[in-house]
Design a protein around this motif. Structure first.
Motif, PDB file in Angstrom:
ATOM      1  N   CYS A  69      -9.684  13.902 118.769  1.00 35.61           N
ATOM      2  CA  CYS A  69      -8.281  13.911 119.538  1.00 35.61           C
ATOM      3  C   CYS A  69      -7.755  13.101 119.690  1.00 35.61           C
ATOM      4  N   ALA A  70      -8.562  11.349 119.664  1.00 40.82           N
ATOM      5  CA  ALA A  70      -7.583  10.380 119.532  1.00 40.82           C
ATOM      6  C   ALA A  70      -7.104  10.085 117.984  1.00 40.82           C
ATOM      7  N   TYR A  71      -7.819  10.719 117.081  1.00 39.22           N
ATOM      8  CA  TYR A  71      -6.971  10.202 115.950  1.00 39.22           C
ATOM      9  C   TYR A  71      -5.556  11.320 115.586  1.00 39.22           C
ATOM     10  N   GLU A  74      -3.103   9.379 117.975  1.00 41.47           N
ATOM     11  CA  GLU A  74      -2.119   8.450 116.521  1.00 41.47           C
ATOM     12  C   GLU A  74      -1.274   8.533 115.059  1.00 41.47           C
ATOM     13  N   ALA A  82      -0.257  10.612 122.490  1.00 39.29           N
ATOM     14  CA  ALA A  82      -0.746   9.266 122.536  1.00 39.29           C
ATOM     15  C   ALA A  82      -0.573   8.557 123.830  1.00 39.29           C
ATOM     16  N   ARG A  88      -3.104   3.668 129.002  1.00 37.55           N
ATOM     17  CA  ARG A  88      -3.681   3.808 128.011  1.00 37.55           C
ATOM     18  C   ARG A  88      -5.519   3.254 128.682  1.00 37.55           C
ATOM     19  N   TYR A  91      -6.397   6.524 130.058  1.00 37.63           N
ATOM     20  CA  TYR A  91      -6.948   7.000 128.897  1.00 37.63           C
ATOM     21  C   TYR A  91      -8.224   7.319 127.720  1.00 37.63           C
ATOM     22  N   TYR A  92      -8.341   5.867 127.520  1.00 40.60           N
ATOM     23  CA  TYR A  92      -9.343   5.528 126.921  1.00 40.60           C
ATOM     24  C   TYR A  92     -10.898   5.601 128.023  1.00 40.60           C
ATOM     25  N   LEU A  95     -11.376  10.080 128.472  1.00 40.57           N
ATOM     26  CA  LEU A  95     -11.515  10.526 127.305  1.00 40.57           C
ATOM     27  C   LEU A  95     -13.018   9.838 127.442  1.00 40.57           C
ATOM     28  N   THR A 151      -1.548  14.259 128.192  1.00 38.82           N
ATOM     29  CA  THR A 151      -2.686  13.801 126.708  1.00 38.82           C
ATOM     30  C   THR A 151      -3.429  14.052 125.966  1.00 38.82           C
ATOM     31  N   ALA A 153      -6.243  12.837 125.375  1.00 35.15           N
ATOM     32  CA  ALA A 153      -7.664  13.156 126.862  1.00 35.15           C
ATOM     33  C   ALA A 153      -7.703  14.107 127.214  1.00 35.15           C
ATOM     34  N   TYR A 156      -9.449  16.508 125.169  1.00 36.67           N
ATOM     35  CA  TYR A 156     -11.002  16.864 125.573  1.00 36.67           C
ATOM     36  C   TYR A 156     -11.297  17.073 126.854  1.00 36.67           C
TER      37      TYR A 156
END
Length: 204
Positions: A69-71, A74, A82, A88, A91-92, A95, A151, A153, A156
């Motif tokens: 998902c992240a790949y 981006e 993204a 951010r 998000y991270y 996720l 997003t 995130a 997933y």
């Protein structure tokens, strides 16, 4: 750019397909059987874990749904999935919370593994109830995991909640239900589901 999704329609591959539909990229689908092609040497050369999904993009392999998902977010920035600078952190955080504590807690619970109070100090997620409560607070903070907009995130993390509600591995809390209702209305989610459901029907 050549994209190939290795999947099974009754697997976490549904998460990767949803993300592919969200970014709108053209891709090829290779459906694998659990006890046959998924275990064959040809696929083990792609993913030695012999698990799906795997995504091959221009000869490079990406596994693990959160990473896929992240790949894709981006790699296809025009899809707008993204995080922005102010999104951010959330998000991270969420996720990887969904990929780590949530996944581990649900899996252990489904296997009947319940850490004792002493074991909770060394178990990354602590306890199932704590994981669920924190997940609820995360979803309650904004309409989506990272803020006011959808997003990667949410693909997933949202899939974890959708699966959890569907299979009873998460409690049916109102916050989870409201969040899930927003997700299932997304056109890409519907397209992805129709594609995978058609594969299941064809194999029946």
């Amino acid at each position: 750019m050549a994209l190939t999704l290795y999947t099974n329609p009754m697997s976490r591959g549904r998460i990767a397909r949803w993300m592919l539909e969200e970014v709108g990229a053209a891709y090829e689908t290779v459906v694998l059987g659990y006890d046959t092609t998924m275990k064959a040497e040809a696929y083990r050369a792609i993913n030695p874990m012999a698990k799906v999904p795997a995504l091959v993009h221009n000869g490079k392999t990406i596994t693990e749904c959160a990473a896929i998902c992240a790949y894709l977010a981006e790699t296809f920035p025009d899809a707008g999935l993204a995080p922005h600078a102010d999104e951010r952190a959330d998000y991270y955080r969420w996720l990887f919370y969904a990929a780590g504590p949530v996944e581990s807690a649900i899996t252990n619970r489904s296997l009947g593994v319940v850490p004792t109070d002493a074991q909770q100090r060394m178990v990354g997620y602590g306890s199932f109830d704590a994981v669920v409560d924190v997940l609820e607070r995360a979803i309650s903070a904004h309409p989506y995991i990272a803020g006011d907009r959808f997003t990667a995130a949410d693909v997933y993390g949202g899939s974890q909640i959708l699966f959890g509600l569907q299979f009873g591995s998460l409690p049916k809390r109102e916050i989870f239900g409201d969040y899930a209702a927003r997700l299932i209305e997304r056109p890409a989610y519907k397209r992805a589901g129709e594609l995978d459901d058609a594969l299941i029907a064809a194999a029946a």
